[in-house]
Scaffold this active site. Structure first.
Site, PDB file in Angstrom:
ATOM      1  CB  CYS A  15      -1.192   0.094   1.090  1.00 36.24           C
ATOM      2  SG  CYS A  15      -0.093  -0.141   2.726  1.00 36.24           S
ATOM      3  CG  ASN A  18       4.499  -1.736   5.074  1.00 34.91           C
ATOM      4  OD1 ASN A  18       5.385  -2.097   5.772  1.00 34.91           O
ATOM      5  ND2 ASN A  18       3.314  -2.584   5.135  1.00 34.91           N
ATOM      6  CB  CYS A  20      -3.763   1.681   7.063  1.00 32.18           C
ATOM      7  SG  CYS A  20      -3.386   3.133   8.052  1.00 32.18           S
ATOM      8  NE  ARG A  21      -4.580   1.693   1.752  1.00 33.37           N
ATOM      9  CZ  ARG A  21      -4.313   2.264   0.785  1.00 33.37           C
ATOM     10  NH1 ARG A  21      -5.024   2.290  -0.457  1.00 33.37           N
ATOM     11  NH2 ARG A  21      -3.430   3.018   0.551  1.00 33.37           N
ATOM     12  CB  SER A  22       0.048  -3.538   2.823  1.00 36.05           C
ATOM     13  OG  SER A  22       1.192  -2.653   3.362  1.00 36.05           O
ATOM     14  CG  ASP A 130      -5.416   6.086   2.642  1.00 33.73           C
ATOM     15  OD1 ASP A 130      -5.254   5.533   3.645  1.00 33.73           O
ATOM     16  OD2 ASP A 130      -4.503   6.721   2.120  1.00 33.73           O
TER      17      ASP A 130
HETATM   18  P1  4NP Z   1      -1.797   2.761   3.994  1.00 32.30           P
HETATM   19  O1  4NP Z   1      -2.192   4.176   4.784  1.00 32.30           O
HETATM   20  O2  4NP Z   1      -1.213   3.258   2.619  1.00 32.30           O
HETATM   21  O3  4NP Z   1      -3.013   1.791   4.117  1.00 32.30           O
HETATM   22  O4  4NP Z   1      -0.774   2.206   5.085  1.00 32.30           O
HETATM   23  C1  4NP Z   1      -1.737   5.259   4.545  1.00 32.30           C
HETATM   24  C2  4NP Z   1      -0.861   5.691   5.822  1.00 32.30           C
HETATM   25  C3  4NP Z   1      -0.199   6.722   5.852  1.00 32.30           C
HETATM   26  C4  4NP Z   1      -0.495   7.682   4.943  1.00 32.30           C
HETATM   27  C5  4NP Z   1      -1.187   7.477   4.009  1.00 32.30           C
HETATM   28  C6  4NP Z   1      -2.084   6.365   4.038  1.00 32.30           C
HETATM   29  N1  4NP Z   1       0.063   8.830   5.309  1.00 32.30           N
HETATM   30  O5  4NP Z   1      -0.090   9.936   4.499  1.00 32.30           O
HETATM   31  O6  4NP Z   1       1.168   9.172   6.073  1.00 32.30           O
END
Ligand code: 4NP
Length: 166
Positions: A15, A18, A20-22, A130
């Site tokens: 993602c 790294n 939340c989703r992954s 997201d």
């Molecule tokens: P992820 O979510 O891609 O599912 O881990 C996010 C985590 C952090 C951020 C964006 C999306 N960020 O902008 O810091």
């Protein structure tokens, strides 16, 4: 080693951050793979560097824990060149992640690269939203989507073999 020489299934979920989703996909797929008796190496990474070394987001940890999956020990990392050779499958959470992965894919990569949702016939081409700026309910619905895809992926690997999927 050529792609066809990989007999050990190894799956990398990717993602943006790294956190939340992954990490949830890594945990959900580990659980699904165990249910289906699959031997595999599973990991996750982000296309961005913001959260390198961090634990998953507390909301992601809580969402997984409430469903019996422990992801609290994971630490974020960024996707690296060797991942394109080490993993049999690299699965992106959304279109932007997929574009980020494709932009750094070595010409001679051996991994198969796709969207996670491509594994489900009726969800092909779809992205996992997201949840970072969302609430608990969004984490719950993201978990449901990821868990459904993880189960479908494990089922297909078990039925079709690792070289026939995606
Ligand atoms: P992820 O979510 O891609 O599912 O881990 C996010 C985590 C952090 C951020 C964006 C999306 N960020 O902008 O810091």
């Amino acid at each position: 080693m050529q792609a066809s020489g990989h007999d050990q299934l190894s799956v990398l979920f990717v993602c943006l951050g790294n956190i939340c989703r992954s990490p949830m996909a890594e945990g959900a797929f580990r659980a699904a793979a165990a249910r289906h008796g699959l031997e595999c190496h599973v990991d996750s990474a982000g296309t961005a560097s913001y959260h390198i070394g961090n634990r998953p987001d507390p909301r992601a940890i809580a969402t997984a824990r409430d469903r019996g999956v422990d992801i609290g020990g994971q630490a974020a990392r960024q996707i690296a060149r060797e991942d394109f050779f080490r993993f049999t499958h690299i699965l992106a959470m959304d279109e932007a992640n997929l574009a980020g992965i494709r932009a750094q894919t070595p010409r001679d990569k051996t991994a198969r690269i796709a969207l996670l949702m491509d594994v489900l016939e009726d969800r092909r081409g779809q992205s996992i939203p997201d949840p970072y700026y969302g609430d608990e309910a969004q984490f719950a619905s993201v978990w449901d989507e990821i868990a459904e895809a993880a189960e479908g992926l494990a089922l297909r690997f078990a039925r079709e073999g690792i070289h026939a999927v995606l």
